[in-house]
Design an enzyme around this catalytic site. Structure first.
Site, PDB file in Angstrom:
ATOM      1  N   LYS A 205       0.848  -1.202   0.000  1.00  0.00           N
ATOM      2  CA  LYS A 205       0.000   0.000   0.000  1.00  0.00           C
ATOM      3  C   LYS A 205       0.889   1.260   0.000  1.00  0.00           C
ATOM      4  O   LYS A 205       2.081   1.198   0.301  1.00  0.00           O
ATOM      5  CB  LYS A 205      -0.909  -0.006   1.231  1.00  0.00           C
ATOM      6  CG  LYS A 205      -1.909  -1.179   1.231  1.00  0.00           C
ATOM      7  CD  LYS A 205      -2.957  -1.010   0.164  1.00  0.00           C
ATOM      8  CE  LYS A 205      -3.995  -2.109   0.156  1.00  0.00           C
ATOM      9  NZ  LYS A 205      -3.536  -3.367  -0.462  1.00  0.00           N
TER      10      LYS A 205
HETATM   11  C1  LIG Z   1      -9.874  -4.140  -1.023  1.00  0.00           C
HETATM   12  C2  LIG Z   1      -9.036  -4.829   0.022  1.00  0.00           C
HETATM   13  N1  LIG Z   1      -9.608  -5.275   1.142  1.00  0.00           N
HETATM   14  C3  LIG Z   1      -8.897  -5.879   2.116  1.00  0.00           C
HETATM   15  C4  LIG Z   1      -7.538  -6.076   1.998  1.00  0.00           C
HETATM   16  C5  LIG Z   1      -6.805  -6.808   3.073  1.00  0.00           C
HETATM   17  O1  LIG Z   1      -5.764  -6.091   3.667  1.00  0.00           O
HETATM   18  P1  LIG Z   1      -4.515  -6.873   4.313  1.00  0.00           P
HETATM   19  O2  LIG Z   1      -3.751  -7.486   3.197  1.00  0.00           O
HETATM   20  O3  LIG Z   1      -3.758  -5.794   5.029  1.00  0.00           O
HETATM   21  O4  LIG Z   1      -5.070  -7.889   5.247  1.00  0.00           O
HETATM   22  C6  LIG Z   1      -6.887  -5.627   0.844  1.00  0.00           C
HETATM   23  C7  LIG Z   1      -5.434  -5.828   0.682  1.00  0.00           C
HETATM   24  O5  LIG Z   1      -4.851  -5.605  -0.329  1.00  0.00           O
HETATM   25  C8  LIG Z   1      -7.654  -4.990  -0.176  1.00  0.00           C
HETATM   26  O6  LIG Z   1      -7.089  -4.553  -1.311  1.00  0.00           O
END
Ligand SMILES: Cc1ncc(COP(=O)(O)O)c(C=O)c1O
Length: 379
Positions: A205
């Site tokens: 990110k």
């Molecule tokens: C739209 C969306 N939701 C949830 C997540 C989940 O985040 P994490 O990978 O930090 O658990 C992501 C991760 O890329 C995402 O793009």
């Protein structure tokens, strides 16, 4: 144990191939002062001083109050914590979750792990998101106990519209704002009155700390309940007050997050330089590119005029040594794990998922690289 190639790691020779992502988090020297503080305090987790400082400083940076930010272990956990807290406080009994078909798989995984049945909804062509006006008319609305709108790639969605939807229907709403942290730092953006946002701090990110997440809300009762969920149900005593999990951020992760915050003005400027170089090169050939500030800085997307045209451009890029990614795959319904979920007709999702391709985007991508990539996009 499987050891897959990490996202963004150059596939063979980085001088030849351009990876799709190549994250750069704070280097060791910048972490050392924070690590020494951990050595001194001998507090490693359980909402220690570095997590507390990260929440305070980030809240200041966002223009929010300190109590409106909770840090946790991942973006997925942020979703789980916010969903459980919203359900606990609302007492809503509906078992159905409506969510967009066009999202990363974690959105569905989080809802299913909280015990909801999921129903996939098609997205709006213009916003790539589900829209509150359309969901008010949804034939299954009476069964719905949760709505999970997603801000795709950090594109901002109608936060006030979702707050109004929640106020009118009483249905809990949690916004998957995984990629939105840099967008939320822009002036003039405020949180909705009560509905929470879940954010990811994954390394890929714009603002990353390896693995991490945030729940943001102006509803401090909801955030207190979220805190309990992340803390095995505990708050101020050893009696679990709610069914919880361990979703806490460790002090080591907070050290990285604080160092990332220290250097974020510079990193943000680098994301903006990459976005501007893409925009200039894209305009010159009339390509429809999506970059910051329309999306989060970590994304550069090409929207082709149709899925076949996107397939042609994608093949050309790969052949030319440019890695690409369909970040959300072909939509949730096309993943084997989620193929059985009930769904509306998903024609817009299929079209958008087939037409939008993730291009390389990282802070040290050069103008020359961008020129080489964009040259492949002309039809
Ligand atoms: C739209 C969306 N939701 C949830 C997540 C989940 O985040 P994490 O990978 O930090 O658990 C992501 C991760 O890329 C995402 O793009």
């Amino acid at each position: 144990m499987l050891n897959p190639r990490p996202v963004g790691a150059p596939s063979s020779d980085v001088t030849e191939r351009i990876p799709v992502a190549w994250p750069a988090l704070p280097r060791t020297d910048l972490l050392v002062p924070y690590l020494r503080q951990i050595d001194e305090a001998r507090i490693y987790t359980n909402h220690g001083p570095l997590v507390d400082r990260f929440e305070t400083r980030l809240a200041e940076r966002l223009g929010f109050r300190k109590r409106e930010v909770i840090a946790c272990s991942t973006g997925t956990m942020a979703l789980v914590g916010a969903i459980r807290a919203a359900r606990n406080l609302s007492g809503h009994r509906g078992r159905l979750c409506l969510l967009p078909a066009y999202t990363f798989v974690a959105t569905a995984g989080a809802a299913l792990s909280c015990g909801y049945d999921c129903h996939l909804v098609d997205i709006d062509r213009r916003t790539w998101a589900i829209e509150p006006a359309a969901l008010r008319q949804h034939p299954r609305l009476s069964e719905v106990g949760l709505v999970l709108p997603v801000a795709p790639y950090g594109r901002m969605i109608d936060l006030q519209g979702w707050q109004d939807f929640h106020d009118e229907t009483g249905i809990p709403v949690v916004i998957d704002a995984a990629a939105c942290l840099d967008r939320l730092m822009e002036p003039g953006i405020s949180l909705p009155k009560t509905i929470p946002l879940a954010v990811s701090l994954h390394a890929t990110k714009s603002f990353g700390c390896g693995e991490g997440g945030l729940v943001l809300s102006r509803d401090t009762t909801l955030l207190e309940e979220t805190y309990k969920v992340f803390n095995n149900g505990f708050l101020g005593s050893r009696d679990a007050q709610t069914v919880g999990l361990n979703g806490k951020m460790s002090e080591y992760t907070a050290a990285v997050a604080l160092a990332e915050l220290d250097g974020f003005d510079e990193k943000s400027a680098q994301w903006s330089r990459v976005a501007a170089a893409y925009a200039t090169a894209g305009n010159a050939i009339g390509a429809r590119l999506w970059t910051a500030p329309e999306t989060s800085g970590c994304y550069a997307l090409i929207e082709a005029s149709s899925p076949p045209q996107a397939a042609m451009i994608g093949a050309r890029l790969i052949t030319a040594g440019v890695d690409i990614r369909n970040w959300y795959g072909a939509g949730l319904s096309e993943h084997p794990a989620y193929a059985q979920l009930s769904r509306d007709p998903l024609s817009v999702c299929a079209d958008v998922a087939g037409s939008v391709i993730g291009l390389p985007c990282f802070t040290d991508l050069t103008k020359a690289d961008i020129g080489r990539i964009v040259a492949m996009l002309a039809v």
